[in-house]
Every structure is written in C-alpha cells, then in structure tokens.
Design a protein around this motif. Structure first.
Motif, PDB file in Angstrom:
ATOM      1  N   UNK A  47       0.789  -1.056  -0.064  1.00  0.00           N
ATOM      2  CA  UNK A  47      -0.148  -0.202   0.130  1.00  0.00           C
ATOM      3  C   UNK A  47       1.024   1.332   0.227  1.00  0.00           C
ATOM      4  N   UNK A  48       0.575   1.907  -0.962  1.00  0.00           N
ATOM      5  CA  UNK A  48       1.498   3.325  -0.680  1.00  0.00           C
ATOM      6  C   UNK A  48       0.950   3.998   0.844  1.00  0.00           C
ATOM      7  N   UNK A 116      -2.253  -0.844  10.253  1.00  0.00           N
ATOM      8  CA  UNK A 116      -1.948  -1.195   9.438  1.00  0.00           C
ATOM      9  C   UNK A 116      -3.660  -1.378   8.345  1.00  0.00           C
ATOM     10  N   UNK A 117      -3.649  -1.046   6.856  1.00  0.00           N
ATOM     11  CA  UNK A 117      -5.429  -1.160   6.466  1.00  0.00           C
ATOM     12  C   UNK A 117      -5.270  -3.075   6.498  1.00  0.00           C
ATOM     13  N   UNK A 118      -6.362  -3.016   6.628  1.00  0.00           N
ATOM     14  CA  UNK A 118      -7.027  -4.215   6.317  1.00  0.00           C
ATOM     15  C   UNK A 118      -6.498  -5.081   4.411  1.00  0.00           C
ATOM     16  N   UNK A 119      -6.058  -6.337   4.605  1.00  0.00           N
ATOM     17  CA  UNK A 119      -5.799  -6.857   2.820  1.00  0.00           C
ATOM     18  C   UNK A 119      -7.211  -7.252   2.180  1.00  0.00           C
ATOM     19  N   UNK A 120      -8.097  -6.899   1.339  1.00  0.00           N
ATOM     20  CA  UNK A 120      -9.119  -7.775   0.655  1.00  0.00           C
ATOM     21  C   UNK A 120      -7.877  -7.912  -0.394  1.00  0.00           C
ATOM     22  N   UNK A 192     -10.067   1.654  -3.828  1.00  0.00           N
ATOM     23  CA  UNK A 192      -9.461   2.877  -2.392  1.00  0.00           C
ATOM     24  C   UNK A 192      -8.641   2.813  -1.767  1.00  0.00           C
ATOM     25  N   UNK A 193      -7.956   1.826  -2.397  1.00  0.00           N
ATOM     26  CA  UNK A 193      -6.161   1.937  -1.407  1.00  0.00           C
ATOM     27  C   UNK A 193      -5.344   1.447  -2.643  1.00  0.00           C
ATOM     28  N   UNK A 194      -4.738   2.799  -2.801  1.00  0.00           N
ATOM     29  CA  UNK A 194      -3.742   2.604  -3.907  1.00  0.00           C
ATOM     30  C   UNK A 194      -2.316   1.515  -3.981  1.00  0.00           C
ATOM     31  N   UNK A 217      -3.589   3.136  -8.938  1.00  0.00           N
ATOM     32  CA  UNK A 217      -4.304   4.338  -7.967  1.00  0.00           C
ATOM     33  C   UNK A 217      -5.331   4.336  -8.308  1.00  0.00           C
ATOM     34  N   UNK A 218      -6.767   4.922  -7.355  1.00  0.00           N
ATOM     35  CA  UNK A 218      -8.142   4.516  -6.784  1.00  0.00           C
ATOM     36  C   UNK A 218      -8.725   4.145  -8.425  1.00  0.00           C
TER      37      UNK A 218
END
Length: 313
Positions: A47-48, A116-120, A192-194, A217-218
């Motif tokens: 993730x960026x 950290x964002x969830x990885x989906x 939504x996550x670059x 990008x998004x």
C-alpha cells in the motif's frame, strides 16, 4: 596429418580445461521443450499509505488516552504515519519527535501491525483446480503481500494477528507451459487503496533499492504481459565467494544486500529496524536509539547510500 590432428585435439582439451578451471561453469540447453514449464513471476503489493485512520485513532486513544481535537493529536498521528511508512529514506524526520519521552518506548513493529489497513481481494489464475491466496510479509518496504514467492515462508510476519490471514506456503507454485498463451493471474484489490506492485523472481523479494514497480491508483485497472526467459542451475553448484545466510535456502543479490544493510545497522547502532525480523532476534529500535553521541546512528548516508557508491560491499 595424424600428428596435426592429435596436436589440435590436445590444444583444444588444454584450452577447455584452463577455461573451466578459471570459471567452472557449464552451460547447456535442455532440448525436451515439449515438457517445459515455467514458474510464473512473483508479485508483491505494498500500500502507498500503510495507515488506516480509524485504526490509528483507536491506537492513539488506547496508548495515550486522547481523541481528535486534543493539542497533541496531530503530533501523535504524524508519528504513527512515519513509523508505519518507515524506510531508510525518511529516518531524519524522526528529529521532531526526539524529545517526546512518551514515544521513547513505543514498540514500532506492533504499532505498524495495529494500524495497517486490512488486506482484501480475490486472486484468479489459469489453474482452476487450486485456490491461491496472498501471503502477508514484512520486508524493507514494510508490511506487504505477495503471490507465488518461495520466500514467503521466510518473510511471513511473526505476528498472531496476521498468521490467520496467511495461507500455508505452497511450494508447488503456479507453473505454465511455455506454449500456453492463456497463462494468467489476476488480483482484484480494494479500489480505494492505491498500491505499488513489484514483479520479480519467485526466489526474490523487493527491497529498498528496487526501483521498478507498477503503481495503481484508486479504481485503476492494469494488464501487463511478460515473455518468460528462465535460467536454471544445479542446486549443488555454489561459488566459493557466495555468502551463506542463515534462514535462507537460496542466494540472490537482493538478499545479500539486505543482509549487508542489517549488519551495518547492528555495527553502527547495535539495533535494527523492525522490518529485519528475519535476521536473528528482533530488536525494536526506539527514538532514543536513533541518536548516538548526538548524531543519528541509522541514517541514509551510513546504510542506504553506501549501496549507490563505488564502495565494495
């Protein structure tokens, strides 16, 4: 005539022997091309921005008992973003936090995991009989996820929260016949996550010096086609000057340089960044440990830039 032929044969034999003694490498081409199958390249995504704001809010509330609107909220949020996106290139930004005693004993690795964002996403491949999944790893680029890499088992995060998200390592990676024009893998991630995607050998992982990547990008879509060229060697072949790395079952330039950077960090500072969990016992460095006699100990000029100079590693 016989004498000339014998002399020529002897001369050719001596020449080949001398060449083999100087560089003992034998090159051959396999001709059973009807059976050729190639391991497809590995892909690593990072993730960026490695911070989920909601998770960061929760961390600040639990750690420092403050909410949005507090005078120090932005200060702590900036610290979290810096730690979660830590690299050799941004260490000097820690200077603004050096006098905050509340940050001196923060477990940076745990902080990174917590925010950290969830990885989906879903992975679809040409092989409909097998279900592949990403493997969450911790490398010099921070927390990332990878597909089709044999090094997943080495860099898998040693953290209970992520172990459940990581599949058992499948040593039988995705292979395709060299004539198969429909060999593919497609990953649909959170739009939504670059993300930065690194395409590399299945026996490698990207590191801080890796400059080639594809950025999405998004809501972007990207299709990339590759032509496979694979060079293999006998597993028994090893050159005498190849360093042996504990925990690694293969040698590569990237892993060697990563090990060198770890050794330099330990030599200069007696500590290491949290992303070097693979080398010995984990030592989490704190804000205090970022300074040595009033000068930063781990800095790009000491560890990062040395790999872009003429110095010998």
């Amino acid at each position: 005539m016989v004498s000339f032929a014998a002399a020529g044969a002897i001369s050719l034999t001596i020449s080949n022997w001398n060449r083999f003694s100087a560089n003992p490498t034998v090159v051959s081409i396999e001709k059973d091309y009807r059976n050729w199958e190639n391991d497809i390249p590995a892909v690593t995504g990072c993730f960026n921005d490695k911070v989920d704001i909601k998770k960061a809010d929760k961390y600040i509330l639990e750690k420092w008992k403050i909410k949005l609107g507090h005078p120090k909220y932005d200060h702590y949020m900036d610290f979290i973003k810096l730690v979660a996106n830590l690299s050799y290139e941004n260490l000097y930004y820690f200077e603004k936090f050096k006098n905050d005693v509340d940050l001196h004993n923060v477990d940076m690795a745990q902080l990174t995991f917590d925010v950290h964002p969830d990885i989906t996403g879903s992975l679809v491949t040409v092989d409909k009989t097998r279900k592949f999944k990403w493997n969450v790893i911790l490398i010099e680029l921070g927390i990332c996820f990878t597909f089709f890499s044999k090094l997943s088992q080495v860099f898998t995060i040693k953290n209970k929260e992520y172990l459940n998200e990581t599949e058992n390592i499948d040593n039988n990676l995705l292979k395709c016949h060299y004539l198969n024009g429909l060999c593919y893998a497609r990953f649909d991630s959170d739009p939504t996550l670059p993300i930065k995607y690194y395409v590399h050998s299945y026996m490698e992982v990207p590191d801080i010096s890796t400059r080639q990547y594809h950025e999405l990008g998004k809501g972007w879509d990207m299709e990339i086609n590759y032509r496979m060229v694979e060079t293999l060697t006998s597993p028994n072949i090893r050159f005498n000057d190849e360093p042996t790395l504990k925990n690694f079952f293969n040698y590569s330039i990237g892993l060697c340089q990563m090990a060198c950077r770890y050794k330099l960090a330990m030599t200069f500072c007696g500590c290491k960044p949290y992303f070097y969990q693979i080398f010995g016992k984990v030592v989490y460095f704190s804000i205090k440990e970022l300074r040595l006699d009033g000068v930063y100990c781990i800095l790009p000029r000491n560890i990062y830039e040395i790999f872009y100079s003429d110095s010998e590693i």
